[in-house]
Design a protein around this motif. Structure first.
Motif, PDB file in Angstrom:
ATOM      1  N   LEU A  11       0.842  -1.202   0.000  1.00  0.00           N
ATOM      2  CA  LEU A  11       0.000   0.000   0.000  1.00  0.00           C
ATOM      3  C   LEU A  11       0.875   1.250   0.000  1.00  0.00           C
ATOM      4  CD1 LEU A  11      -2.862  -0.881   2.520  1.00  0.00           C
ATOM      5  CD2 LEU A  11      -3.011  -0.748   0.044  1.00  0.00           C
ATOM      6  N   ALA A  12       1.932   1.232   0.829  1.00  0.00           N
ATOM      7  CA  ALA A  12       2.787   2.413   0.948  1.00  0.00           C
ATOM      8  C   ALA A  12       3.576   2.653  -0.330  1.00  0.00           C
ATOM      9  CB  ALA A  12       3.727   2.259   2.143  1.00  0.00           C
ATOM     10  N   GLN A  13       3.899   1.545  -1.047  1.00  0.00           N
ATOM     11  CA  GLN A  13       4.702   1.700  -2.265  1.00  0.00           C
ATOM     12  C   GLN A  13       3.873   2.086  -3.479  1.00  0.00           C
ATOM     13  OE1 GLN A  13       6.626  -2.048  -2.752  1.00  0.00           O
ATOM     14  NE2 GLN A  13       8.059  -1.719  -1.062  1.00  0.00           N
ATOM     15  N   SER A  14       2.551   1.878  -3.396  1.00  0.00           N
ATOM     16  CA  SER A  14       1.738   2.101  -4.591  1.00  0.00           C
ATOM     17  C   SER A  14       1.724   3.587  -4.957  1.00  0.00           C
ATOM     18  CB  SER A  14       0.322   1.584  -4.366  1.00  0.00           C
ATOM     19  OG  SER A  14      -0.270   2.271  -3.294  1.00  0.00           O
ATOM     20  N   GLN A  15       1.409   3.866  -6.234  1.00  0.00           N
ATOM     21  CA  GLN A  15       1.429   5.257  -6.713  1.00  0.00           C
ATOM     22  C   GLN A  15       0.452   6.106  -5.911  1.00  0.00           C
ATOM     23  OE1 GLN A  15       0.083   4.423 -10.574  1.00  0.00           O
ATOM     24  NE2 GLN A  15       2.036   3.590 -11.290  1.00  0.00           N
ATOM     25  N   ALA A  16       0.836   7.350  -5.692  1.00  0.00           N
ATOM     26  CA  ALA A  16       0.039   8.239  -4.850  1.00  0.00           C
ATOM     27  C   ALA A  16      -1.402   8.345  -5.341  1.00  0.00           C
ATOM     28  CB  ALA A  16       0.684   9.617  -4.808  1.00  0.00           C
ATOM     29  N   SER A  17      -1.576   8.313  -6.672  1.00  0.00           N
ATOM     30  CA  SER A  17      -2.930   8.489  -7.209  1.00  0.00           C
ATOM     31  C   SER A  17      -3.821   7.305  -6.860  1.00  0.00           C
ATOM     32  CB  SER A  17      -2.866   8.649  -8.730  1.00  0.00           C
ATOM     33  OG  SER A  17      -2.157   7.563  -9.287  1.00  0.00           O
ATOM     34  N   ARG A  18      -3.217   6.095  -6.787  1.00  0.00           N
ATOM     35  CA  ARG A  18      -4.020   4.912  -6.518  1.00  0.00           C
ATOM     36  C   ARG A  18      -4.088   4.601  -5.034  1.00  0.00           C
ATOM     37  NH1 ARG A  18      -1.664   0.188  -9.556  1.00  0.00           N
ATOM     38  NH2 ARG A  18      -3.303  -0.903  -8.440  1.00  0.00           N
ATOM     39  N   GLN A  19      -3.166   5.184  -4.264  1.00  0.00           N
ATOM     40  CA  GLN A  19      -3.043   4.848  -2.856  1.00  0.00           C
ATOM     41  C   GLN A  19      -4.331   5.104  -2.080  1.00  0.00           C
ATOM     42  OE1 GLN A  19       0.567   6.415  -1.471  1.00  0.00           O
ATOM     43  NE2 GLN A  19       0.682   5.122   0.278  1.00  0.00           N
ATOM     44  N   PHE A  20      -4.925   6.277  -2.338  1.00  0.00           N
ATOM     45  CA  PHE A  20      -6.135   6.641  -1.600  1.00  0.00           C
ATOM     46  C   PHE A  20      -7.251   5.629  -1.865  1.00  0.00           C
ATOM     47  CE2 PHE A  20     -10.213   8.928  -1.337  1.00  0.00           C
ATOM     48  CZ  PHE A  20     -10.179   9.250   0.014  1.00  0.00           C
ATOM     49  N   THR A  21      -7.416   5.263  -3.148  1.00  0.00           N
ATOM     50  CA  THR A  21      -8.454   4.292  -3.512  1.00  0.00           C
ATOM     51  C   THR A  21      -8.193   2.957  -2.809  1.00  0.00           C
ATOM     52  OG1 THR A  21      -8.267   5.313  -5.668  1.00  0.00           O
ATOM     53  CG2 THR A  21      -9.727   3.426  -5.497  1.00  0.00           C
ATOM     54  N   ILE A  36      -6.584   2.382  -0.034  1.00  0.00           N
ATOM     55  CA  ILE A  36      -6.847   2.479   1.402  1.00  0.00           C
ATOM     56  C   ILE A  36      -8.352   2.441   1.665  1.00  0.00           C
ATOM     57  CG2 ILE A  36      -6.719   4.052   3.393  1.00  0.00           C
ATOM     58  CD1 ILE A  36      -4.140   2.720   2.926  1.00  0.00           C
ATOM     59  N   VAL A  37      -9.122   3.189   0.851  1.00  0.00           N
ATOM     60  CA  VAL A  37     -10.576   3.177   1.019  1.00  0.00           C
ATOM     61  C   VAL A  37     -11.112   1.759   0.825  1.00  0.00           C
ATOM     62  CG1 VAL A  37     -12.762   3.979   0.049  1.00  0.00           C
ATOM     63  CG2 VAL A  37     -10.904   5.588   0.409  1.00  0.00           C
ATOM     64  N   LEU A  38     -10.622   1.086  -0.223  1.00  0.00           N
ATOM     65  CA  LEU A  38     -11.051  -0.291  -0.482  1.00  0.00           C
ATOM     66  C   LEU A  38     -10.715  -1.193   0.702  1.00  0.00           C
ATOM     67  CD1 LEU A  38     -10.130  -1.035  -4.201  1.00  0.00           C
ATOM     68  CD2 LEU A  38     -12.379  -1.102  -3.134  1.00  0.00           C
ATOM     69  N   PHE A  39      -9.601  -0.890   1.356  1.00  0.00           N
ATOM     70  CA  PHE A  39      -9.177  -1.707   2.475  1.00  0.00           C
ATOM     71  C   PHE A  39     -10.049  -1.467   3.706  1.00  0.00           C
ATOM     72  CE2 PHE A  39      -6.262  -3.255   5.709  1.00  0.00           C
ATOM     73  CZ  PHE A  39      -5.879  -4.433   5.105  1.00  0.00           C
ATOM     74  N   TYR A  60       1.162   0.720   7.864  1.00  0.00           N
ATOM     75  CA  TYR A  60       1.101   1.537   6.644  1.00  0.00           C
ATOM     76  C   TYR A  60       1.403   2.998   6.969  1.00  0.00           C
ATOM     77  CZ  TYR A  60      -1.172   4.646   3.353  1.00  0.00           C
ATOM     78  OH  TYR A  60      -1.444   5.699   2.530  1.00  0.00           O
ATOM     79  N   THR A  61       0.790   3.510   8.062  1.00  0.00           N
ATOM     80  CA  THR A  61       0.974   4.920   8.422  1.00  0.00           C
ATOM     81  C   THR A  61       2.456   5.239   8.622  1.00  0.00           C
ATOM     82  OG1 THR A  61      -1.120   4.729   9.570  1.00  0.00           O
ATOM     83  CG2 THR A  61       0.137   6.715   9.985  1.00  0.00           C
ATOM     84  N   VAL A  62       3.165   4.335   9.341  1.00  0.00           N
ATOM     85  CA  VAL A  62       4.585   4.581   9.600  1.00  0.00           C
ATOM     86  C   VAL A  62       5.397   4.492   8.309  1.00  0.00           C
ATOM     87  CG1 VAL A  62       6.603   3.722  10.811  1.00  0.00           C
ATOM     88  CG2 VAL A  62       4.415   3.804  11.976  1.00  0.00           C
TER      89      VAL A  62
END
Lengths: 262, 275
Positions: free
Chosen positions: B82-92, B94-97, B160-162
């Motif tokens: 999750l932390a490595q994924s592209q910033a544009s997809r990261q939010f999606t 996390i929401v999916l998670f 993930y946050t860290v």
């Protein structure tokens, strides 16, 4: 390697979503069997809308969540401002007091609250459920609002006073707008915690008053009933819709603000 | 400008609804009823030492520990991805998670009941390959599975946050200095993510060790844990003294593990300290 990473993430998402999707799909299953598909039906939804007990528990869940989260947000926000202004021992005491119920096991909070209700002779039912929900929601509001207060410039309050605002006005038109995101986050957290709660409600209710979690628990112990799937599908879709609605509102509001600044 | 009084309503509320009830639990745990009136006694705590009950405590700690370890092993890579994924997809992502968490906790447990049943979907699926049917429900496996399913996000999100806040230059520097990816992970990424790992561990272990719903529904009541034992004392056998003693032990267990965790985690904000 990329493929491996993607498929691992995919598997985890499958693990998280499959049970919920299957639960939703089987609320439309004509056969009562959990292993086979017997054709599409809305029968379980029809039965659900004739089941007054289950509908009442859904209603109770929503009413308790709304009332408890509003009361907890009001009381908690005021308390957070008070704690923020405290110093030294008192402050760390209040912060520890806030963390105590969060860290305390649910079941211990629940049985201790039950003992208090019995000792004070508070009748168990809607009122006791509300008191319990407000109590466990309060700390979550405070831990959401406090960080926002810490981010405030301590001088803006004094600046407002210097410019002639009354303390009341300084709070409502200077401090409050700045901590509003924290208050809102606290409210949402309290609301979802209240909807999700089972353990504390289970021990603090009585006289036939139950919320959705309690109804599901007693039905699930007797076996599997597709009516549960139907009511859960409605609740899940409702919460999902609410969250997306809120998210859109927040997004449009912030983009409006950005435009305003330009 | 003093505004301390604003916290007072909250203080009295918490005093009445949190502190007083806990003191009542403490009182009952040290009280044994003799001919109708209570006397100070250690009898309730002595009863806990009965092998029957020690076994229950051991099972709770064991099952919660197994679930926590599996959550860590499964969850750490998820947090990294999750932390490595592209910033544009990261939010999606996390929401999916987070979306499954909006389903009621009881519903998530109930969903597994229907899946694991003897004529449930998993056994039907296995049947196509000529396997089973197996008794999956009402086993320790089902209890552990239920814990992992319900608490996995509590492990992933703090890690993930860290990881997300970590400066990517650190791992790049490690590569530049010639470290292999594995060495970089164990010497740079993992040590820096330790605060997230520790809070993840306590956020999974605590609800797992105290749960009574999961062993009741997925274990069929055959695998009694401390939570079930406490429930029985208060709602069935009406033995408040013993139930309170068990609650005190559970609280101490949690506070002790918090204490151990915070000992390793020095990076804490103001307040705290006590726990």
């Amino acid at each position: 390697m990329r493929f491996l990473k993607k498929s691992y993430l995919g598997l985890i998402f499958l693990f998280l979503y499959a049970p919920i999707l299957i639960l939703i799909i089987f609320s439309f299953n004509a056969s009562k069997s959990r292993g086979a598909w017997g054709g599409f039906t809305l029968d379980w939804y029809r039965q659900l809308f004739q089941d007054d007990a289950l509908l009442t528990s859904l209603y109770n869940t929503i009413v308790i969540a709304i009332v408890a989260s509003i009361v907890a947000t009001l009381l908690g926000t005021i308390a957070a401002i008070g704690i923020y202004r405290m110093k030294g021992f008192r402050k760390s005491f209040m912060i520890n007091l806030t963390y105590l119920p969060i860290l305390n096991p649910d079941i211990v909070t629940a049985i201790s609250f039950m003992l208090l209700l019995i000792y004070l002779k508070i009748p168990r039912g809607m009122l006791s459920l509300l008191l319990a929900h407000i109590t466990f929601c309060l700390p979550f509001v405070i831990i959401s609002v406090l960080p926002k207060l810490r981010q405030l410039d301590p001088q803006i309050y004094d600046a407002a006073l210097d410019l002639g605002a009354t303390p009341k006005r300084a709070y409502f038109s200077v401090i409050l707008p700045q901590i509003l995101p924290g208050i809102f986050a606290g409210f949402l957290l309290a609301f979802t915690m209240s909807i999700d709660d089972f353990v504390i409600s289970y021990f603090t209710t009585g006289n036939g008053v139950s919320n959705l979690s309690i109804s599901i628990y007693s039905m699930a112990r007797r076996g599997i009933n597709p009516k549960i799937n139907a009511v859960l599908t409605i609740l899940f879709v409702g919460i999902l819709a609410l969250m997306f609605f809120i998210n859109r509102r927040v997004n449009t509001n912030s983009s409006k603000k950005e435009r305003g600044n330009v | 400008m003093k505004r301390n009084w604003m916290a007072y309503p909250y203080f009295f509320w918490m005093l009445l609804f949190t502190i007083v009830p806990l003191l009542m639990v403490l009182y009952f745990s040290f009280t044994a009823s003799v001919n109708g009136d209570g006397r100070f006694s250690f009898a309730n705590f002595q009863r806990v030492l009965d092998p029957l009950y020690l076994n229950v405590i051991w099972r709770s700690v064991r099952l919660a520990f197994i679930s926590t370890v599996i959550c860590l092993v499964l969850g750490y890579p998820v947090a990294m991805l999750l932390a490595q994924s592209q910033a544009s997809r990261q939010f999606t992502l996390i929401v999916l998670f987070v979306i499954p968490m909006w389903m009621n906790f009881l519903a998530r447990t109930y969903a597994w009941m229907t899946l694991l049943e003897r004529n449930g979907l998993i056994n039907t699926f296995l049947g196509w390959f000529g396997l089973g049917p197996y008794n999956l429900l009402h086993t320790e496996f089902a209890v552990v599975l239920g814990m992992i399913y319900n608490f996995l996000p509590f492990m992933v999100l703090p890690i993930y946050t860290v990881l997300n806040k970590m400066d990517p230059a650190l791992t790049e520097a490690s590569y530049d200095l010639g470290a292999t990816p594995i060495r970089t992970f164990f010497r740079v990424t993992l040590p820096l993510s330790l605060p997230g790992v520790l809070s993840g561990i306590s956020m999974v272990f605590m609800p797992a060790v105290t749960t009574f719903v999961i062993p009741q529904l997925l274990g069929g009541g055959q695998f009694t844990m401390i939570g079930n034992l406490i429930e029985q004392q208060f709602l069935r056998s009406n033995d408040w003294g013993f139930g309170s003693a068990l609650s005190i032990i559970l609280m101490l267990l949690i506070l002790l593990s918090m204490r151990i965790m915070s000992h390793y985690d020095r990076d804490r904000g103001e307040g705290g300290g006590f726990f």
